[in-house]
Design an enzyme around this catalytic site. Structure first.
Site, PDB file in Angstrom:
ATOM      1  N   SER A 168       0.809  -1.222   0.000  1.00 36.28           N
ATOM      2  CA  SER A 168       0.000   0.000   0.000  1.00 36.28           C
ATOM      3  C   SER A 168       0.841   1.270   0.000  1.00 36.28           C
ATOM      4  CB  SER A 168      -0.906   0.022   1.235  1.00 36.28           C
ATOM      5  OG  SER A 168      -1.781  -1.063   1.191  1.00 36.28           O
TER       6      SER A 168
ATOM      7  N   GLU B 189      -9.798   5.789  26.298  1.00 38.71           N
ATOM      8  CA  GLU B 189     -10.851   4.778  26.150  1.00 38.71           C
ATOM      9  C   GLU B 189     -10.471   3.455  26.819  1.00 38.71           C
ATOM     10  OE1 GLU B 189     -11.983   4.412  22.068  1.00 38.71           O
ATOM     11  OE2 GLU B 189     -13.594   2.977  22.456  1.00 38.71           O
TER      12      GLU B 189
ATOM     13  N   GLU C 155      -9.428   5.372  17.868  1.00 35.08           N
ATOM     14  CA  GLU C 155      -8.803   4.208  18.515  1.00 35.08           C
ATOM     15  C   GLU C 155      -7.318   4.502  18.713  1.00 35.08           C
ATOM     16  OE1 GLU C 155     -10.162   1.279  19.632  1.00 35.08           O
ATOM     17  OE2 GLU C 155     -12.171   1.845  18.973  1.00 35.08           O
TER      18      GLU C 155
ATOM     19  N   GLU D 239     -10.452   6.324   2.767  1.00 35.43           N
ATOM     20  CA  GLU D 239      -9.912   4.971   2.633  1.00 35.43           C
ATOM     21  C   GLU D 239     -10.739   3.939   3.399  1.00 35.43           C
ATOM     22  OE1 GLU D 239      -5.907   2.270   3.207  1.00 35.43           O
ATOM     23  OE2 GLU D 239      -6.381   3.757   4.718  1.00 35.43           O
TER      24      GLU D 239
ATOM     25  N   HIS E 120      -5.860 -10.171   4.917  1.00 35.92           N
ATOM     26  CA  HIS E 120      -4.603 -10.676   5.484  1.00 35.92           C
ATOM     27  C   HIS E 120      -4.891 -11.761   6.523  1.00 35.92           C
ATOM     28  CE1 HIS E 120      -1.525  -8.339   3.551  1.00 35.92           C
ATOM     29  NE2 HIS E 120      -2.115  -7.200   3.833  1.00 35.92           N
TER      30      HIS E 120
ATOM     31  N   ASP F 164      -5.708  -0.100  -4.214  1.00 35.57           N
ATOM     32  CA  ASP F 164      -4.262   0.015  -4.392  1.00 35.57           C
ATOM     33  C   ASP F 164      -3.671  -1.273  -4.971  1.00 35.57           C
ATOM     34  OD1 ASP F 164      -4.906  -1.269  -2.002  1.00 35.57           O
ATOM     35  OD2 ASP F 164      -3.552  -0.068  -0.765  1.00 35.57           O
TER      36      ASP F 164
ATOM     37  N   HIS G 156      -0.554 -10.068  -0.692  1.00 36.37           N
ATOM     38  CA  HIS G 156      -1.332  -9.359  -1.714  1.00 36.37           C
ATOM     39  C   HIS G 156      -1.295 -10.179  -2.999  1.00 36.37           C
ATOM     40  CE1 HIS G 156      -0.276  -5.391   0.519  1.00 36.37           C
ATOM     41  NE2 HIS G 156      -1.111  -6.159   1.192  1.00 36.37           N
TER      42      HIS G 156
END
Ligand code: NAG
Ligand code: NAG
Ligand code: NAG
Ligand code: ZN
Length: 540
Positions: free
Chosen positions: A112, A236, A291, A332, A341, A378, A453
């Site tokens: 990427s 958090e 996050e 994205e 993955h 990508d 990939h």
């Protein structure tokens, strides 16, 4: 031969008994003829849109290859109780489609980082490197200097537009990072990730470049832990040690960002309550980090704490579109890739469906005559769609035909990945396995911890001003040039000057602070070899 004949016989029998799943109206040839006539007429009626694009909306599905695209379409329909194959996704409505060659300068199958440098900066480069040309070497800071290349996000900002990034990963991850950073390694998220030698040679981490490079109006994603001093408790998850701040230099980049924006209406938020309270009409800047690292998968998201990609896309557009000169926004769908993955097709497809809803929101909030909207990926993933499933069968289900080992297999499977398992010479027996659950890992032919990939072309879809430039089979770096031309940003401004001849001045897309000499001569063969080895070692 014999087994093929048996299989075909079995299939015919299955079709004979299974034909009730076919749709009655589709047996009438007029169904297909009238549908095709409508499609033909809308193709004939289509006019070229040669406007200058005021806005650019770039939707990037990380790892969203064609198989993922097709399977997600079926899932989207099936989630609405349709058979699914005939479902029209929002991205299916884009009239211009091309194929994109994704290889990087050094690898046949890219990552990427290299691909983002191609479609955002207009230059193909080496694996694992972001915002630098291929004269730079993976992980070698010395080779970064002088080889920086800038992105369309910067060109748009320099042209007076507002700019933003929205992602479901950490905002320092390869795709968003390439819009604002230059780094010989995609892994230099915080200063703690930058080797001492690279620091001595003057390289800085990606998070600090988020503040120091292009002034970005909207930043939405994850990645809090790379912004705060080591040991800082996460708001958090205060008791989770791995969520704590990572920085060794003691900087709190969130506080620094807030100080940099004094005098403007700038909001930093980390949860949905505060995010919802942000009024786009009065907001100049937004940084939202939901996050410590990447966001949760859509299927695992807590809607009371984290907004969806649809909600973040909407907030970003509403803030950016106040600029009369327009905007550039990168959205994205970053975790399609991460789910693949892990070999989890369910997760990857649900991420893709959410991504398609974000595209729909983008179209709803903008006007086609002034907004160039691009959807692309990508790179792809080695997920296959195989067998002879019946019409309307669950996309996460099994082929009605079994293998010659007399065992069933799922219609989605991986070339390599964590789902490979052979016990006593046999594949796992799926007869009593529910393969439609979110945690199911599909079988793979070769065992790897993480699915790699894959290298086949990906699609680019376009609508709006100059969308017809996105046709044919193209190199991936062409995308940046065509988007920039359409919007009249960057070096090539012929489109707003009514010219089509090549520009007189041959301008490169390198950073303003550098020439284009680079460090080519000083880079030794040894460094290239080291770079390639590092690339293989570090690859996701
Ligand atoms: C689909 O069908 C199921 C079961 O009949 C139902 O619970 C669900 O609400 C339906 N969903 C949609 C989107 O129609
Ligand atoms: C980054 O920006 C800050 C604040 O403007 C400044 O103090 C610092 O020196 C800059 N760092 C680099 C590496 O340019
Ligand atoms: C959201 O963040 C704000 C600011 O830190 C905090 O006051 C509030 O309690 C948080 N809300 C939730 C639900 O955690
Ligand atoms: Zn990946």
């Amino acid at each position: 031969m014999e087994s093929t004949r048996v299989a075909i016989l079995a299939l015919s029998l299955l079709v004979a008994f299974g034909s009730s799943s076919a749709k009655v109206e589709e047996e009438n040839p007029e169904f297909w003829r009238s549908q095709a006539r409508k499609t033909l007429q809308s193709a004939l009626d289509r006019k070229l849109n040669t406007n200058v694009a005021k806005n650019i909306l770039l939707f990037l599905g990380d790892g969203m290859g064609i198989t993922t695209y097709t399977a997600a379409r079926i899932l989207k329909g099936q989630l609405q109780n349709q058979t699914g194959e005939e479902t029209v996704m929002t991205m299916d409505t884009f009239p211009n489609v091309g194929l994109v060659k994704t290889y990087s300068v050094d690898f046949q199958i890219p990552d990427s980082a290299a691909t983002a440098t191609a479609y955002l900066c207009g230059v193909k480069t080496n694996l694992n490197t972001i915002g630098v040309s291929a004269a730079a070497r993976n992980g070698v800071c010395k080779t970064q200097k002088g080889n920086e290349v800038t992105s369309i996000l910067k060109w748009a900002k320099d042209a007076g537009k507002s700019v933003g990034i929205v992602t479901t990963t950490r905002v320092q991850h390869a795709t968003p990072a390439t819009s604002y950073a230059h780094s010989a390694s995609r892994k230099w998220y915080s200063d703690a990730d930058v080797p001492d030698a690279a620091k001595r040679d003057g390289c800085t981490d990606i998070s600090s470049q988020l503040l120091n490079n292009t002034d970005i109006d909207v930043i939405i994603g994850g990645g809090r832990k790379y912004m705060t001093p080591r040991g800082t408790k996460d708001p958090e998850y205060p008791r989770d040690y791995s969520s704590r701040g990572k920085r060794k230099d003691g900087r709190n980049l969130i506080n620094e960002w807030q100080r940099l924006k004094i005098g403007k209406v700038a909001h930093y938020v980390w949860n949905k309550t505060d995010f919802d309270a942000v009024d786009p009409e009065t907001t100049d800047y937004l940084m939202a980090l939901f996050e410590p690292g990447d966001l949760r998968f859509e299927a695992d998201r807590d809607p009371s704490m984290d907004p969806s990609i649809v909600e973040t896309t909407e907030k970003a557009i509403r803030i950016l579109q106040k600029n009369p000169k327009g905007f550039f926004l990168l959205v994205e769908g970053g975790r399609i890739d991460q789910a693949h993955h892990n070999g989890r097709a369910y997760m990857a497809l649900h991420e893709t469906v959410a991504f398609d809803y974000a595209i729909a929101k983008g179209l709803e909030l903008t006007k086609e005559h002034e907004t160039l909207t691009i959807v692309t990926a990508d790179h792809s993933h080695p997920v296959t769609f195989n067998g002879f499933p019946f019409r309307g069968q669950s996309i996460l289900g099994k082929s009605p035909l079994w293998g010659t080992d007399m065992l069933p297999y799922t219609t989605l499977m991986y070339g390599n990945g964590p789902g490979h398992k052979i016990t006593n010479g046999k594949r796992p027996d799926l007869r009593n396995v529910n393969t439609k659950t979110k945690d199911y890992i599909q079988l793979s032919a070769a065992p790897t911890e993480s699915t790699t990939h894959s290298g086949e072309d990906v699609a680019v879809l376009a609508r709006g001003p100059m969308a017809h430039l996105f046709q044919g089979v193209q190199e991936q770096n062409y995308i940046a040039h065509a988007m920039a031309y359409a919007a009249c940003v960057g070096a090539d401004v012929r489109h707003c000057q009514g010219q089509t001849q090549p520009p007189v001045v041959h301008t490169t897309f390198t950073d303003d602070k550098n020439g284009n000499g680079g460090t080519h001569g000083s880079v030794t063969l040894l460094m290239s070899l080291l770079g390639a080895l590092l690339a293989i070692a570090l690859l996701i």
